[in-house]
Enzyme design. Structure first.
Site, PDB file in Angstrom:
ATOM      1  N   HIS A 287       0.857  -1.185   0.000  1.00  0.00           N
ATOM      2  CA  HIS A 287       0.000   0.000   0.000  1.00  0.00           C
ATOM      3  C   HIS A 287       0.896   1.239   0.000  1.00  0.00           C
ATOM      4  O   HIS A 287       2.009   1.210   0.545  1.00  0.00           O
ATOM      5  CB  HIS A 287      -0.879   0.028   1.245  1.00  0.00           C
ATOM      6  CG  HIS A 287      -1.957  -1.004   1.254  1.00  0.00           C
ATOM      7  ND1 HIS A 287      -3.119  -0.841   1.975  1.00  0.00           N
ATOM      8  CD2 HIS A 287      -2.062  -2.216   0.648  1.00  0.00           C
ATOM      9  CE1 HIS A 287      -3.897  -1.901   1.808  1.00  0.00           C
ATOM     10  NE2 HIS A 287      -3.263  -2.749   1.012  1.00  0.00           N
TER      11      HIS A 287
ATOM     12  N   GLU B 198       0.818   3.868   1.773  1.00  0.00           N
ATOM     13  CA  GLU B 198       1.218   4.305   3.111  1.00  0.00           C
ATOM     14  C   GLU B 198       2.394   3.496   3.646  1.00  0.00           C
ATOM     15  O   GLU B 198       3.346   4.061   4.197  1.00  0.00           O
ATOM     16  CB  GLU B 198       0.048   4.171   4.100  1.00  0.00           C
ATOM     17  CG  GLU B 198      -1.177   4.981   3.723  1.00  0.00           C
ATOM     18  CD  GLU B 198      -2.221   4.185   2.966  1.00  0.00           C
ATOM     19  OE1 GLU B 198      -3.421   4.416   3.211  1.00  0.00           O
ATOM     20  OE2 GLU B 198      -1.846   3.347   2.117  1.00  0.00           O
TER      21      GLU B 198
ATOM     22  N   CYS C  65      -6.450   1.990   5.621  1.00  0.00           N
ATOM     23  CA  CYS C  65      -7.092   0.751   6.084  1.00  0.00           C
ATOM     24  C   CYS C  65      -6.541   0.412   7.471  1.00  0.00           C
ATOM     25  O   CYS C  65      -5.672   1.123   8.000  1.00  0.00           O
ATOM     26  CB  CYS C  65      -6.800  -0.384   5.096  1.00  0.00           C
ATOM     27  SG  CYS C  65      -5.063  -0.899   5.064  1.00  0.00           S
TER      28      CYS C  65
ATOM     29  N   CYS D 116      -2.668  -0.038   7.475  1.00  0.00           N
ATOM     30  CA  CYS D 116      -1.925   1.206   7.327  1.00  0.00           C
ATOM     31  C   CYS D 116      -2.096   2.127   8.539  1.00  0.00           C
ATOM     32  O   CYS D 116      -1.154   2.813   8.940  1.00  0.00           O
ATOM     33  CB  CYS D 116      -2.336   1.895   6.038  1.00  0.00           C
ATOM     34  SG  CYS D 116      -1.853   0.947   4.576  1.00  0.00           S
TER      35      CYS D 116
END
Length: 163
Positions: A64, A66, A94, A97
């Site tokens: 991801h 992040e 999410c 993260c």
């Protein structure tokens, strides 16, 4: 749900960081990944790292924007502790993260578009400000929301059309 931060509360440096995150999101989209981009700034607003989603490119469910940005910022600082730093991201983090942001000891997360299906910075829960954890991360939202939401909507509409 987190209330949007008033527009006047964002600085020019905040706007520049989120604009850079949107550029990263466009890069992810061009590569066929969900258009999410992220930037980490130090306490002075200097960009330490930037990244975009690479789940498709890397075949990695943890790639991801992040996570990749936090890793790069930690490398730039030479420490996993990102004290005083801010994460700017185009989509609400999410659970994974959000937990990584807490673990990194960030001061703040600023996100553009809410994620009612997976967001854990106010939508489904709020790991960032959970008082049961040993660290809390401030949350601000509402910066360039329309731009980020439109990019995501176009991406998913195109996927459905191919469907």
């Amino acid at each position: 749900m987190i209330e949007p931060t008033p527009d006047w509360a964002f600085s020019d440096a905040d706007r520049a960081a989120m604009a850079a995150a949107l550029v990263e999101a466009a890069t992810a989209q061009a590569a066929g990944d969900v258009p999410v981009g992220a930037v980490v700034t130090d306490p002075n607003g200097t960009v330490l790292a930037r990244a975009h989603n690479r789940r498709e490119a890397d075949g990695d469910p943890t790639a991801h924007a992040e996570i990749l940005t936090l890793r790069a910022a930690a490398s730039a600082l030479g420490s996993w502790r990102l004290d005083g730093c801010t994460l700017f991201v185009t989509l609400e983090p999410c659970a994974m993260c959000a937990a990584a942001a807490v673990a990194a000891r960030l001061a703040c997360v600023v996100f553009a578009a809410s994620d009612p299906k997976a967001g854990f910075a106010g939508s489904l829960g709020n790991l960032l400000e959970d008082p049961r954890l040993n660290h809390r991360v401030a949350v601000r939202t509402g910066l360039m929301t329309e731009e980020a939401a439109a990019m995501l909507a176009r991406f998913f509409a195109k996927l459905r059309d191919r469907g």
